[in-house]
Design a protein around this motif. Structure first.
Motif, PDB file in Angstrom:
ATOM      1  N   ALA A 212      11.335  -5.005  -3.446  1.00  0.00           N
ATOM      2  CA  ALA A 212      10.117  -5.020  -3.545  1.00  0.00           C
ATOM      3  C   ALA A 212       8.858  -5.702  -3.592  1.00  0.00           C
ATOM      4  CB  ALA A 212       9.472  -4.182  -5.143  1.00  0.00           C
ATOM      5  N   ILE A 213       9.271  -6.659  -3.397  1.00  0.00           N
ATOM      6  CA  ILE A 213       8.392  -7.629  -2.798  1.00  0.00           C
ATOM      7  C   ILE A 213       8.335  -8.046  -1.145  1.00  0.00           C
ATOM      8  CG2 ILE A 213       8.012 -10.309  -2.660  1.00  0.00           C
ATOM      9  CD1 ILE A 213       9.552 -10.952  -4.899  1.00  0.00           C
ATOM     10  N   ALA A 214       9.100  -7.736  -0.521  1.00  0.00           N
ATOM     11  CA  ALA A 214       8.840  -7.141   0.583  1.00  0.00           C
ATOM     12  C   ALA A 214       8.413  -5.833   1.555  1.00  0.00           C
ATOM     13  CB  ALA A 214      10.511  -7.278   1.146  1.00  0.00           C
ATOM     14  N   MET A 215       8.815  -5.268   0.396  1.00  0.00           N
ATOM     15  CA  MET A 215       8.593  -3.831   0.600  1.00  0.00           C
ATOM     16  C   MET A 215       6.263  -4.124  -0.079  1.00  0.00           C
ATOM     17  SD  MET A 215      10.163  -1.589   2.593  1.00  0.00           S
ATOM     18  CE  MET A 215       9.092   0.020   2.144  1.00  0.00           C
ATOM     19  N   GLY A 216       5.753  -4.711  -0.645  1.00  0.00           N
ATOM     20  CA  GLY A 216       4.527  -4.685  -0.856  1.00  0.00           C
ATOM     21  C   GLY A 216       3.552  -5.948  -0.171  1.00  0.00           C
ATOM     22  N   ALA A 217       4.508  -6.493   0.587  1.00  0.00           N
ATOM     23  CA  ALA A 217       4.369  -7.350   1.916  1.00  0.00           C
ATOM     24  C   ALA A 217       3.437  -6.226   3.085  1.00  0.00           C
ATOM     25  CB  ALA A 217       5.314  -8.266   1.925  1.00  0.00           C
ATOM     26  N   LEU A 218       4.916  -5.690   3.055  1.00  0.00           N
ATOM     27  CA  LEU A 218       4.510  -4.528   4.619  1.00  0.00           C
ATOM     28  C   LEU A 218       3.696  -3.507   3.831  1.00  0.00           C
ATOM     29  CD1 LEU A 218       7.936  -3.929   5.416  1.00  0.00           C
ATOM     30  CD2 LEU A 218       6.850  -5.304   6.437  1.00  0.00           C
ATOM     31  N   ALA A 219       3.139  -3.107   2.791  1.00  0.00           N
ATOM     32  CA  ALA A 219       2.252  -2.463   2.627  1.00  0.00           C
ATOM     33  C   ALA A 219       0.952  -3.116   2.962  1.00  0.00           C
ATOM     34  CB  ALA A 219       2.307  -1.593   1.580  1.00  0.00           C
ATOM     35  N   LEU A 220       0.432  -4.480   2.743  1.00  0.00           N
ATOM     36  CA  LEU A 220      -0.481  -5.501   2.408  1.00  0.00           C
ATOM     37  C   LEU A 220      -0.551  -5.289   3.893  1.00  0.00           C
ATOM     38  CD1 LEU A 220      -2.659  -6.785   1.022  1.00  0.00           C
ATOM     39  CD2 LEU A 220      -1.225  -8.146   0.709  1.00  0.00           C
ATOM     40  N   SER A 221      -0.064  -5.946   4.306  1.00  0.00           N
ATOM     41  CA  SER A 221      -0.312  -5.792   6.154  1.00  0.00           C
ATOM     42  C   SER A 221      -0.498  -4.756   6.794  1.00  0.00           C
ATOM     43  CB  SER A 221       0.862  -6.737   6.706  1.00  0.00           C
ATOM     44  OG  SER A 221       2.586  -5.640   7.102  1.00  0.00           O
ATOM     45  N   GLU A 222      -0.056  -3.587   6.468  1.00  0.00           N
ATOM     46  CA  GLU A 222      -0.687  -2.183   7.010  1.00  0.00           C
ATOM     47  C   GLU A 222      -2.376  -2.060   7.190  1.00  0.00           C
ATOM     48  OE1 GLU A 222       0.756  -0.064   9.078  1.00  0.00           O
ATOM     49  OE2 GLU A 222       2.346  -1.448   9.431  1.00  0.00           O
ATOM     50  N   VAL A 223      -2.414  -2.466   5.967  1.00  0.00           N
ATOM     51  CA  VAL A 223      -4.049  -2.011   5.169  1.00  0.00           C
ATOM     52  C   VAL A 223      -4.924  -3.750   5.579  1.00  0.00           C
ATOM     53  CG1 VAL A 223      -5.501  -1.976   3.052  1.00  0.00           C
ATOM     54  CG2 VAL A 223      -2.865  -1.020   2.830  1.00  0.00           C
ATOM     55  N   LEU A 224      -4.343  -4.654   6.204  1.00  0.00           N
ATOM     56  CA  LEU A 224      -5.100  -5.607   6.833  1.00  0.00           C
ATOM     57  C   LEU A 224      -5.176  -5.373   8.093  1.00  0.00           C
ATOM     58  CD1 LEU A 224      -3.946  -8.151   4.581  1.00  0.00           C
ATOM     59  CD2 LEU A 224      -5.649  -7.932   3.972  1.00  0.00           C
ATOM     60  N   ALA A 225      -4.474  -4.968   8.567  1.00  0.00           N
ATOM     61  CA  ALA A 225      -4.205  -4.690  10.311  1.00  0.00           C
ATOM     62  C   ALA A 225      -4.595  -4.159  10.642  1.00  0.00           C
ATOM     63  CB  ALA A 225      -1.943  -4.641  10.431  1.00  0.00           C
ATOM     64  N   ARG A 226      -4.974  -2.698  10.083  1.00  0.00           N
ATOM     65  CA  ARG A 226      -6.041  -1.505  10.287  1.00  0.00           C
ATOM     66  C   ARG A 226      -7.266  -1.830   9.934  1.00  0.00           C
ATOM     67  NH1 ARG A 226      -2.911   3.520   7.161  1.00  0.00           N
ATOM     68  NH2 ARG A 226      -0.814   3.319   8.526  1.00  0.00           N
ATOM     69  N   ARG A 227      -7.457  -1.880   9.025  1.00  0.00           N
ATOM     70  CA  ARG A 227      -9.265  -3.270   8.844  1.00  0.00           C
ATOM     71  C   ARG A 227      -9.620  -3.500   9.438  1.00  0.00           C
ATOM     72  NH1 ARG A 227      -9.182  -4.958   1.836  1.00  0.00           N
ATOM     73  NH2 ARG A 227      -9.510  -2.550   1.420  1.00  0.00           N
ATOM     74  N   ALA A 228      -8.345  -4.766  10.043  1.00  0.00           N
ATOM     75  CA  ALA A 228      -8.924  -5.611  11.444  1.00  0.00           C
ATOM     76  C   ALA A 228      -8.949  -4.412  12.359  1.00  0.00           C
ATOM     77  CB  ALA A 228      -7.562  -6.203  11.004  1.00  0.00           C
ATOM     78  N   ALA A 229      -8.324  -3.449  12.810  1.00  0.00           N
ATOM     79  CA  ALA A 229      -8.331  -3.101  14.180  1.00  0.00           C
ATOM     80  C   ALA A 229      -9.541  -2.276  13.871  1.00  0.00           C
ATOM     81  CB  ALA A 229      -6.949  -1.404  14.211  1.00  0.00           C
ATOM     82  N   ARG A 230      -9.937  -1.937  12.921  1.00  0.00           N
ATOM     83  CA  ARG A 230     -11.265  -1.479  12.828  1.00  0.00           C
ATOM     84  C   ARG A 230     -12.832  -1.620  12.912  1.00  0.00           C
ATOM     85  NH1 ARG A 230      -8.302   2.095   8.231  1.00  0.00           N
ATOM     86  NH2 ARG A 230      -9.719   0.441   7.312  1.00  0.00           N
ATOM     87  N   ARG A 231     -12.427  -3.512  12.122  1.00  0.00           N
ATOM     88  CA  ARG A 231     -12.866  -3.899  12.455  1.00  0.00           C
ATOM     89  C   ARG A 231     -13.463  -4.633  14.037  1.00  0.00           C
ATOM     90  NH1 ARG A 231     -13.218  -8.906   8.987  1.00  0.00           N
ATOM     91  NH2 ARG A 231     -13.800  -7.488   7.701  1.00  0.00           N
ATOM     92  N   VAL A 232     -13.196  -4.622  14.755  1.00  0.00           N
ATOM     93  CA  VAL A 232     -12.532  -4.917  16.396  1.00  0.00           C
ATOM     94  C   VAL A 232     -12.952  -3.325  16.697  1.00  0.00           C
ATOM     95  CG1 VAL A 232     -11.606  -4.877  18.779  1.00  0.00           C
ATOM     96  CG2 VAL A 232     -10.738  -6.551  16.340  1.00  0.00           C
ATOM     97  N   ALA A 233     -12.897  -2.375  16.628  1.00  0.00           N
ATOM     98  CA  ALA A 233     -13.278  -1.402  17.849  1.00  0.00           C
ATOM     99  C   ALA A 233     -14.454  -0.677  16.636  1.00  0.00           C
ATOM    100  CB  ALA A 233     -12.370   0.037  17.111  1.00  0.00           C
ATOM    101  N   GLY A 234     -15.618  -1.768  15.879  1.00  0.00           N
ATOM    102  CA  GLY A 234     -17.053  -1.659  15.265  1.00  0.00           C
ATOM    103  C   GLY A 234     -16.879   0.273  14.734  1.00  0.00           C
ATOM    104  N   ARG A 235     -15.682   0.427  14.244  1.00  0.00           N
ATOM    105  CA  ARG A 235     -15.538   1.828  12.946  1.00  0.00           C
ATOM    106  C   ARG A 235     -16.129   1.125  11.308  1.00  0.00           C
ATOM    107  NH1 ARG A 235     -11.192   5.248  15.214  1.00  0.00           N
ATOM    108  NH2 ARG A 235      -9.728   2.676  14.843  1.00  0.00           N
TER     109      ARG A 235
END
Length: 235
Positions: A212-235
């Motif tokens: 459960a902890i590992a899956m939660g960490a992966l889910a959080l990383s996906e959210v943070l990575a997508r936000r970072a990618a959108r910020r880089v793309a200027g969206r």
């Protein structure tokens, strides 16, 4: 919740909390070094680069027990680094949770460096060169251009590092033993329960908590990575 509380005693919950603590500090301590080493390997050509790359990835190749034994030799109270830390700062790492964090950080370091290095190699050097021609210093170029572009890779590396630190067993138990309340992490607690007749239920519960902890960490990383990618793309 009552069943879960009855299955796991205070020592088991201590192991859960200690694992989160060890993984957090191991990742946090390794992160700046991981970024620096990844940058050296991806951007700088220097004598001994191959040796540095080999040393970084050595914990992936060596048996974890060997890494733990080397840590014990170096950072134990009688080791050269361990005795110096104790005499100068009163710090003891062997058989302490801080030693568990050190062992976990070293075992997770190759995964952290590799993820960040791949992100760095995907960045167009022309963007950095363009910023430099505008008068920006190397540090400013890295902070304002390179770092935002590699942020998804940094997040991915940090999550991999955290997950590896959570699951580290061999190096940790060799360096800091399996002391309940002090160095007993989740893997050590699972191992201890499996050595006791009737401890299978508690061990399985800890396994499910780990997942459960590992899956939660992966889910959080996906959210943070997508936000970072959108910020880089200027969206």
């Amino acid at each position: 919740m009552e069943t879960l509380a009855q299955t796991l005693g205070p020592e088991a919950w201590q192991a859960v909390r200690l694992s989160l603590k060890v993984a957090f500090w191991a990742t946090l301590a390794a992160l700046p070094f991981g970024v620096a080493v990844a940058y050296l390997l991806a951007r700088v050509r220097f004598p001994g680069r191959g040796l540095l790359n080999g040393l970084v990835h050595l914990p992936l190749i060596l048996p974890p027990v060997v890494t733990g034994y080397l840590l014990l030799l170096g950072f134990g109270r009688q080791g050269p680094l361990g005795s110096a830390l104790y005499e100068l700062f009163g710090i003891t790492l062997a058989f302490r949770w801080t030693g568990a964090a050190l062992a976990a950080a070293i075992m997770a370091f190759p995964l952290l460096v590799r993820a960040i290095r791949l992100a760095l190699e995907a960045v167009d050097p022309g963007l950095e060169a363009a910023a430099a021609t505008l008068g920006a210093s190397s540090l400013r170029v890295f902070l304002t251009v390179t770092l935002p572009l590699i942020l998804p890779g940094v997040i991915a590396g940090a999550v991999l590092s955290f997950a590896k630190a959570m699951g580290e067993f061999g190096a940790t138990i060799t360096f800091v033993a399996n002391i309940p309340g002090e160095t007993q992490t989740l893997p050590s607690a699972i191992y201890a329960f499996l050595q006791v007749p009737g401890g299978e239920d508690a061990a399985m519960t800890l396994v499910l908590i780990s997942i459960a902890i590992a899956m939660g960490a992966l889910a959080l990383s996906e959210v943070l990575a997508r936000r970072a990618a959108r910020r880089v793309a200027g969206r």
